[in-house]
Design an enzyme around this catalytic site. Structure first.
Site, PDB file in Angstrom:
ATOM      1  CB  CYS A 213      -1.961 -25.480 -37.721  1.00 30.25           C
ATOM      2  SG  CYS A 213      -0.294 -26.187 -37.759  1.00 30.25           S
ATOM      3  CB  ALA A 214      -0.296 -21.240 -39.935  1.00 26.59           C
TER       4      ALA A 214
END
Length: 189
Positions: A90-91
């Protein structure tokens, strides 16, 4: 898995408008599958954004119950990937990735303390990145946030793990027997 396919896969858990395009083309044989894990635009998303910005394991139990579809879709992407390496991200490397890792580790039979240790290791491994970005120490931030809710990272994760019955959770939320067999083989081979 599709016969004859080999290579690697990247499962991107970010929303489509959240990431930047790759700076260079991926090498041949590496497939990218975008499977957004956050239910953006739902009352759930609005509620939890206000509580912890979906940045702690506090929202995991509610996500597992209220929005199993994106979790199963991410698991399915891993199960259906061509033979070879599969990575997911994800980020921030700890929230959506942490939830998916928790699900996969629980399915693979990891002990709760191993799953918790794996989650906590992320803070150590990502510290330099957050430091370079000038962001606050994430372990301290999440620890403080959870303290306001009278819990800890460890207790929050332990509660989530205890409530997760595998493989019933995945099979009961749409993962097929064939996908489950492929996933199990990938995780235990």
């Amino acid at each position: 898995m599709r016969p004859g396919r080999t290579g690697s896969a990247v499962v991107d858990l970010r929303d489509a408008d959240e990431g930047e395009p790759d700076h260079a083309p991926r090498p041949a044989g590496i497939a990218t599958v975008n499977v957004p894990l956050d239910p953006v635009g739902t009352p759930f998303y609005e509620h939890w954004t206000g509580i912890d910005n979906l940045g702690s394991p506090l929202y995991y139990p509610a996500m597992l119950v209220e929005h199993p579809e994106p979790i199963v879709a991410a698991v399915r992407a891993i199960a259906d990937a061509a033979p070879g390496c599969v990575v997911f991200h994800c980020a921030g490397g700890k929230d959506r990735t942490g939830l998916l890792a928790l699900v996969l580790l629980a399915l693979a039979g990891a002990a709760p303390e191993e799953i918790i240790a794996d989650y906590l290791l992320t803070y150590q491994r990502m510290k330099q990145r957050y430091d370079e970005l000038g962001a606050r120490d994430q372990l301290a931030a999440v620890t403080e946030l959870l303290a306001t809710r009278n819990t800890t990272i460890e207790a929050s994760l332990a509660s989530t793990i205890a409530s997760l019955t595998m493989p019933d959770y995945l099979l009961g939320n749409g993962l097929s027997d064939a996908e489950f067999a492929a996933l199990r083989a990938r995780l235990t081979a």
